[in-house]
Scaffold this motif. Structure first.
Motif, mmCIF file in Angstrom:
data_model
loop_
_atom_site.group_PDB
_atom_site.id
_atom_site.type_symbol
_atom_site.label_atom_id
_atom_site.label_comp_id
_atom_site.label_asym_id
_atom_site.label_seq_id
_atom_site.Cartn_x
_atom_site.Cartn_y
_atom_site.Cartn_z
ATOM 1 N N PRO A 57 29.262 -23.946 -60.428
ATOM 2 C CA PRO A 57 28.211 -23.707 -61.438
ATOM 3 C C PRO A 57 28.554 -22.523 -62.321
ATOM 4 C CG PRO A 57 27.497 -22.922 -59.294
ATOM 5 C CD PRO A 57 28.803 -23.628 -59.058
ATOM 6 N N THR A 105 20.398 -25.422 -59.117
ATOM 7 C CA THR A 105 21.265 -26.316 -58.348
ATOM 8 C C THR A 105 21.496 -27.616 -59.108
ATOM 9 O OG1 THR A 105 19.387 -27.293 -57.199
ATOM 10 C CG2 THR A 105 20.369 -25.317 -56.219
ATOM 11 N N PRO A 106 22.563 -28.326 -58.787
ATOM 12 C CA PRO A 106 22.836 -29.609 -59.473
ATOM 13 C C PRO A 106 21.827 -30.701 -59.138
ATOM 14 C CG PRO A 106 24.435 -29.208 -57.745
ATOM 15 C CD PRO A 106 23.644 -27.941 -57.879
ATOM 16 N N TRP A 123 21.435 -28.048 -65.230
ATOM 17 C CA TRP A 123 22.510 -27.502 -64.390
ATOM 18 C C TRP A 123 23.748 -27.361 -65.257
ATOM 19 C CZ3 TRP A 123 27.095 -30.125 -62.464
ATOM 20 C CH2 TRP A 123 27.858 -29.316 -61.598
ATOM 21 N N PHE A 167 27.830 -26.181 -65.575
ATOM 22 C CA PHE A 167 29.077 -25.870 -64.874
ATOM 23 C C PHE A 167 30.044 -25.206 -65.857
ATOM 24 C CE2 PHE A 167 29.382 -30.297 -66.284
ATOM 25 C CZ PHE A 167 30.584 -30.298 -66.989
#
Length: 315
Positions: free
Chosen positions: A162, A184-185, A201, A203
């Motif tokens: 992340p 969180t994903p 989410w 990244f």
């Protein structure tokens, strides 16, 4: 002077010359002759003279007047009945033909057919407009079953690293503190009906992935990728949105990934965009991996808001 005349004279019955006050002279009336018949035959005596008295004349005149009054009352009554008859009654005028010609009926039927076809075309256009309106208000993804939904049992198995995001907040003493957000994903598979800017989410970089265990085994036919639109963005840009991505599927964890398709997310399109798999008859799958190859220009990170998997439940 006759007997009893003294009493009459005392009562003023006679004049001074002896003549009575009231004269009893007989009046002469005209004699009318009429014939009486009994049962269609003349009477034996032939014609008989009948004398009509003034009372007979008065009764005859009264009867004539009654007859005249009766006819005078009957005439307006007849006119009232004629006016009361409705125009749609079955009484037809002799001058109007009772049957229409074949050409007249054909023209009438053709006109009615053209009117019906015009109404049908207008209704079809109205239904098409309503369908487009409904499709615009209700995305296609909301009308398809979603097997990558956390509330039904789907879960995230693994994902890329992340991107650390921070925000500022004020403490109770009025001091500004920077705080790192831990998103969180799993937010990607929560099936948000409305995408909220920032609630995603992220990244690091432009390439990343997320692997999901589906709620049920399914034959996958469509996938949906979501991101906020340019109109919802405070900067008017969505450079962190994914651009090119691929979808892979596996039936078991130990199986190799099967490529299901590569797609392009349109930054100027709707926030939720649904893509159909070209060959969706590759079997049933229990696991799906979303692989992002690039985004729309943001070099630091890429944001994922929503990902859905559609298809048919396996037998």
């Amino acid at each position: 002077m006759p007997q009893g005349s003294l009493r009459l004279a005392a009562n003023g019955y006679y004049h001074d010359d002896g003549q009575p006050v009231i004269s009893y002279k007989e009046n002469t009336y005209r004699v009318f002759r009429r014939q009486r018949q009994t049962n269609g035959l003349r009477s034996e005596g032939g014609t008989k003279d009948v004398f009509e008295t003034p009372s007979d004349q008065r009764s005859s005149s009264l009867s004539t007047r009654k007859t005249l009054v009766f006819f005078l009352l009957l005439i307006p009554l007849c006119f009232g009945l004629l006016q009361w008859i409705p125009p749609q009654s079955n009484i037809s005028s002799p001058s109007v033909p009772l049957e229409l010609s074949d050409s007249t009926i054909a023209v009438d039927m053709k006109t009615r057919y053209e009117e019906l076809m015009k109404q049908l075309k207008e209704q079809q256009e109205e239904l098409l407009w309503l369908k487009k309106k409904i499709n615009h208000l209700l995305p296609k993804a909301d009308m398809l079953s979603n097997f990558a939904l956390e509330s039904l049992g789907a879960c995230v198995l693994k994902s890329s690293e992340p991107f650390p995001t921070e925000t500022e907040r004020l403490t109770s003493f009025g001091r500004r503190v920077r705080q790192r957000l831990a998103v969180t994903p799993s937010v990607v598979i929560q099936g948000q009906p409305h995408l909220i800017p920032g609630h995603c989410w992220a990244f690091a970089g432009q390439q990343g992935h997320v692997s999901i265990a589906l709620s049920h085994q399914a034959a996958i036919s469509h996938v949906t990728l979501g991101h906020i639109s340019k109109a919802s963005s405070s900067t008017g840009s969505i450079s962190s949105a994914p651009k090119e991505f691929s979808v892979y599927g596996r039936k078991n964890l130990d199986d190799e990934n099967i490529h299901l398709g590569t797609f392009l997310y349109d930054e100027d399109g709707d926030s939720l965009q649904t893509f159909k798999l070209l060959d969706h008859k590759k079997g049933v799958f229990s696991y799906v991996t979303l692989q992002v190859h690039s985004n729309w220009g943001m070099p630091e990170y890429t944001c994922l808001y929503s990902f859905r998997v559609h298809g048919k439940l396996a037998d």
